[in-house]
Design an enzyme around this catalytic site. Structure first.
Site, short mmCIF file in Angstrom:
data_model
loop_
_atom_site.label_atom_id
_atom_site.label_comp_id
_atom_site.label_asym_id
_atom_site.label_seq_id
_atom_site.Cartn_x
_atom_site.Cartn_y
_atom_site.Cartn_z
N GLU A 45 -15.67 0.77 18.02
CA GLU A 45 -15.47 -0.67 17.80
C GLU A 45 -14.02 -1.01 17.48
O GLU A 45 -13.30 -0.21 16.87
CB GLU A 45 -16.33 -1.16 16.63
CG GLU A 45 -17.81 -1.06 16.83
CD GLU A 45 -18.60 -1.61 15.64
OE1 GLU A 45 -19.83 -1.60 15.72
OE2 GLU A 45 -17.97 -2.06 14.64
N TYR A 98 -26.01 11.74 18.57
CA TYR A 98 -25.50 12.70 19.56
C TYR A 98 -26.64 13.43 20.26
O TYR A 98 -26.48 13.95 21.36
CB TYR A 98 -24.55 13.69 18.89
CG TYR A 98 -23.28 13.04 18.38
CD1 TYR A 98 -22.32 12.59 19.26
CD2 TYR A 98 -23.06 12.87 17.02
CE1 TYR A 98 -21.17 11.98 18.82
CE2 TYR A 98 -21.91 12.26 16.55
CZ TYR A 98 -20.96 11.82 17.46
OH TYR A 98 -19.81 11.20 17.00
N GLN A 104 -12.46 17.56 9.69
CA GLN A 104 -11.53 16.49 10.06
C GLN A 104 -10.59 16.12 8.92
O GLN A 104 -9.74 15.24 9.09
CB GLN A 104 -12.33 15.25 10.48
CG GLN A 104 -13.20 15.48 11.69
CD GLN A 104 -14.18 14.33 11.94
OE1 GLN A 104 -14.18 13.32 11.25
NE2 GLN A 104 -15.04 14.49 12.94
N HIS A 151 -15.44 12.51 8.90
CA HIS A 151 -15.28 11.09 8.58
C HIS A 151 -14.52 10.83 7.28
O HIS A 151 -14.99 10.18 6.36
CB HIS A 151 -16.64 10.40 8.55
CG HIS A 151 -17.42 10.52 9.81
ND1 HIS A 151 -18.68 10.02 9.96
CD2 HIS A 151 -17.11 11.12 11.00
CE1 HIS A 151 -19.13 10.30 11.19
NE2 HIS A 151 -18.18 10.95 11.82
#
Length: 374
Positions: free
Chosen positions: A248, A269, A89, A154
Site C-alpha cells: 500500500e 503466503y 529483517q 517487520h
C-alpha cells in the site's frame, strides 16, 4: 493448490478493483528513461538507508551494523555506533539529518536493539547522535519499542521530518499481526510522531487516552519501509509491505486506522485468506495498492527538474522484482506505473540529494547515482 488459490485470488481482486486501480496495477517498461544509472559507491552488502550531508558527501547504513561516510571517493566507517540486534529483517536501518543539521549537528538512526533487563530478543529503536572525528558522540536514546521478541520480521523502519520539525518514524507489526497493529496500548504496526528531542507533542492523537502509547500518530500498519514528505503539500506519505498482494501507499493522517489486518487486499503466503474485507467503516483506504506485491522499500518524490517529465512523481524500489518503479502522479492519484532499471537488483532505499540528483541503494552492489541525460 497453493498456486491455484493465489491465481484465483488475484483474479477476484482485479475484478473487484475500480477501473483506476486496474490501470494503476499495469506496469509498463520504459526503454529510454531520462537518466543513466552510475555506480557511485561500490562494495556494499546491504545498504539499508542513506542521507546526504551539507557538503554532498553520503552517510550510509549497512544492516549488519555499519555507518559509512562516503566522501571524495573514500569510505570511512563511523565508530561508536550503538549495539545492534541483528536478526532476520532487523539490524541497523534508517538514517536522517535534522532539518537544521548545520546548526545543531543531530543525526537520527533507527535500529533493532535488545535493551537492558528486557525480554529476550529485540525491537525497533530510535536514537540521535552527533558526528565528530568519524565517531558518534552525545548519543541519546529517544524511543525503544516494546516488548522485545525473537521474531525476525517487520521492524519497519524509516525516519522523516515534516515542515513543522516533528519527527516521524515507523515500526512494523513485528510478526504479531493479531495483537499489535490495532492495539494503541502496544508498540508495533504504528507510525510515531515525536519532537526532535524525543518528547511527545502535546497534540498527538492519543496523549489523553489511558494506557495508550503517547507517541503513536497512526496505526493499523503492517511493515512500513517507505516514509517521505510530499514537498508540495508537506503531508507525510508512507508505503508498506502487504502479505501476498496488498502492498500500500497511504497519506498519513492524525489518529487514523489504516486497517491491518482487519482489511487488506492481500492473502496469506499459503494462499489462504486473511479476511474477506477490503474496507470497513472508520478505516482508511490506501491511496494505491499493488497486486501482486512488489515488496516496496524506499520512496522519494522527485522535486527537481533534472529528470525530464518526472517532476512531482514518486520513485519506489521493488525488492521482489528488482527494479525501480516510477509512479506518475496526478492530484494525489497514481495514473501510470513505469518499470525503470529492470534487474538492477533489490532496491532498498531512494533519496533525492541536495544536489538535485537521485541516489538509490541496491543490495549486494552499492549506491547508484541517476545521472540525467543531456
Amino acid at each position: 493448490m497453493k498456486k491455484i488459490a493465489i491465481a484465483l485470488y488475484l483474479i477476484v481482486v482485479t475484478l473487484n478493483s475500480s477501473c483506476a486501480q486496474e490501470t494503476e496495477n499495469k506496469v509498463s517498461e520504459t526503454e529510454n528513461p531520462p537518466f543513466s544509472a552510475e555506480l557511485y559507491v561500490d562494495g556494499l552488502q546491504l545498504p539499508w538507508g542513506l542521507t546526504m550531508m551539507p557538503d554532498n558527501s553520503l552517510l550510509i547504513t549497512e544492516i549488519d551494523g555499519k555507518v559509512i561516510h562516503f566522501k571524495d571517493k573514500i569510505k570511512t566507517e563511523i565508530s561508536n555506533i550503538p549495539e545492534i540486534y541483528r536478526r532476520g529483517q532487523g539490524g541497523l536501518m534508517d538514517i536522517a539529518l535534522h532539518p537544521n543539521y548545520e546548526e545543531n549537528g543531530w543525526i537520527y538512526i533507527t535500529y533493532a536493539s535488545e535493551g537492558e533487563g528486557e525480554e529476550k530478543g529485540g525491537n525497533t529503536t530510535l536514537m540521535r547522535a552527533k558526528l565528530k572525528d568519524n565517531a558518534f558522540i552525545e548519543k541519546q536514546l529517544l524511543y525503544k519499542a516494546t516488548p522485545n521478541t525473537t521474531k525476525g520480521q517487520h521492524f519497519g523502519s524509516r525516519i522523516v521530518f515534516d515542515n513543522e520539525g516533528y519527527l516521524y518514524f515507523s515500526v512494523g507489526d513485528r510478526g504479531d499481526r493479531d495483537v499489535n497493529p490495532q492495539d494503541i496500548t502496544r508498540d508495533g504496526g504504528k507510525i510515531y510522531r515525536l519532537n526532535d528531542d524525543g518528547s511527545i507533542p502535546s497534540d498527538n492523537p492519543f496523549v489523553n487516552t489511558d494506557g495508550a502509547k503517547k507517541a503513536i500518530y497512526s496505526y493499523g500498519h503492517r511493515n512500513p519501509q517507505g516514509l517521505v514528505k510530499n514537498p508540495e503539500t508537506g503531508k507525510i506519505w508512507n508505503h508498506e509491505h502487504g502479505p501476498q498482494g496488498g502492498d500500500e501507499i497511504n497519506i498519513i493522517k492524525k489518529g487514523a486506522n489504516f486497517g491491518w489486518p482487519l482489511i487488506t487486499y492481500g492473502i496469506n503466503y499459503s494462499g489462504t485468506p486473511i479476511t474477506d474485507k477490503t474496507a470497513m467503516e472508520g478505516m482508511e483506504q490506501p491511496l494505491h495498492y499493488w497486486v501482486p506485491s512488489i515488496a516496496p522499500s524506499g520512496m522519494a518524490f522527485i522535486s527537481t527538474d533534472n529528470y525530464k517529465g518526472m517532476k512531482g512523481n514518486l520513485l519506489v524500489g521493488s525488492l521482489k522484482f528488482q527494479y525501480l518503479e516510477h509512479l506518475v502522479m496526478k492530484d494525489d492519484k497514481v495514473v501510470k506505473r513505469e518499470k525503470l532499471l529492470p534487474e538492477i537488483g533489490r532496491v532498498r532505499d531512494i533519496k533525492e540529494g541536495k544536489d538535485g540528483l537521485i541516489y538509490i541503494a541496491v543490495e549486494g552492489k552499492g549506491i547508484y547515482k541517476l545521472v540525467p541525460n543531456n
